[in-house]
Design a protein around this motif. Sequence first.
Motif, short mmCIF file in Angstrom:
data_model
loop_
_atom_site.label_atom_id
_atom_site.label_comp_id
_atom_site.label_asym_id
_atom_site.label_seq_id
_atom_site.Cartn_x
_atom_site.Cartn_y
_atom_site.Cartn_z
N GLY A 256 0.85 -1.18 0.00
CA GLY A 256 0.00 0.00 0.00
C GLY A 256 0.88 1.23 0.00
N HIS A 283 -2.80 3.02 2.50
CA HIS A 283 -4.12 2.39 2.44
C HIS A 283 -4.57 1.87 3.80
CE1 HIS A 283 -7.47 0.28 0.59
NE2 HIS A 283 -7.11 -0.83 1.20
N ASP A 313 3.20 -1.01 5.53
CA ASP A 313 1.95 -1.78 5.47
C ASP A 313 1.80 -2.67 6.70
OD1 ASP A 313 1.10 -0.84 2.86
OD2 ASP A 313 2.77 -1.99 2.06
#
Length: 366
Positions: A256, A283, A313
């Motif tokens: 992400g 994200h 992430d």
Amino acid sequence: MEKSPNKINLLLYPISLIYGVGVWLRNKFFDWGLLEERSFNAPIISIGNITVGGTGKTPHTEYLIRLLQKRYKVAVLSRGYKRKSKGFVLAGDDTDVSKIGDEPYQMKKKFPNVHVAVDSDRCHGIEMLFSNFTTADTEVILLDDAYQHRYVKPGINILLVDYNRMLCDDALLPAGRMRERERNKSRANMVIITKCPEDITPFEINVVRKKMDLFNYQELYLTTLSYGKLYSLAHEDGEYPLTKIKSDVHILVVTGIASAYKLIDDLKEYSDNIHHISFGDHHDFSKEDIKSIRDQFEQLPDRKRMIITTEKDAAKLSSHPALDDYLKQYIYVLPIEVKFLSDQEKMFNYNINEYVRKNPRNSSLS
């Protein structure tokens, strides 16, 4: 395979022109003194970029932390992108990632003795770091992603530029990925070309120098990505290098981040079977995302499969309620570091250390 992000949308150029006028006017307000740049009686180093994401700000900030923390009390101040909190927040050992954002969370976990704080108002954040009882011993501040935050005037302004997307080949948002025009690189004291090939030739270095066309007062450095040893997300079972991965192992790479193309290409040196799930930068993984990761992982051959993700992430995945212990045991985290090329490391380290040494923090703020 994800390609190097060099596309420019010509249809969006008219909007870019309007956006460019706004950016030009804002910068002129600072140049004319209509908007105030504040200086502080302390060494402050800014690390940022002109383009949107993907230049390696966090690995370079971590490099500076490693360089300085042995001699000074370091604080990192970020805006905490996509955090679910407001104002100034000082990270503690148990601060949730949602309160400070994934990158500050990552840095606090890796460097527990470093002060990590977030504040969208960097001037206020600096004042809080110096006045807060817990962080009053701060001797040097690293401003993460602050090249456009001109309300603070840093002692050293470091601009990061992706080797695969040079400024002269890009365009303003939204047609391209530039936050401001190329000429505004003039505010930088140091320019670092990131993600360079490790085997870059002298001829290619000269091409880079000509493309950047820097002023005499600006220093140019080149770095490449370097990978640390993999470690398990589920348990502490030691670390092992990428070289121990067998070529027939299927690797599901979950990212992400803004730009994963180099990571994917580099991992192909260790496995013939790379599968990539790409999410947007910073994200927030949903329950459906975790299910999608699990479904794709289950399609890979049993006993010859693993999941690799980045530290950024992993900051959000590690405590995700939808991630069960079964899937977590297959997830490994790959630290990303930077390495200077062309024997430039000693010169960079010397210049940073000399700046901090010659500009010690005073007790009062200007």
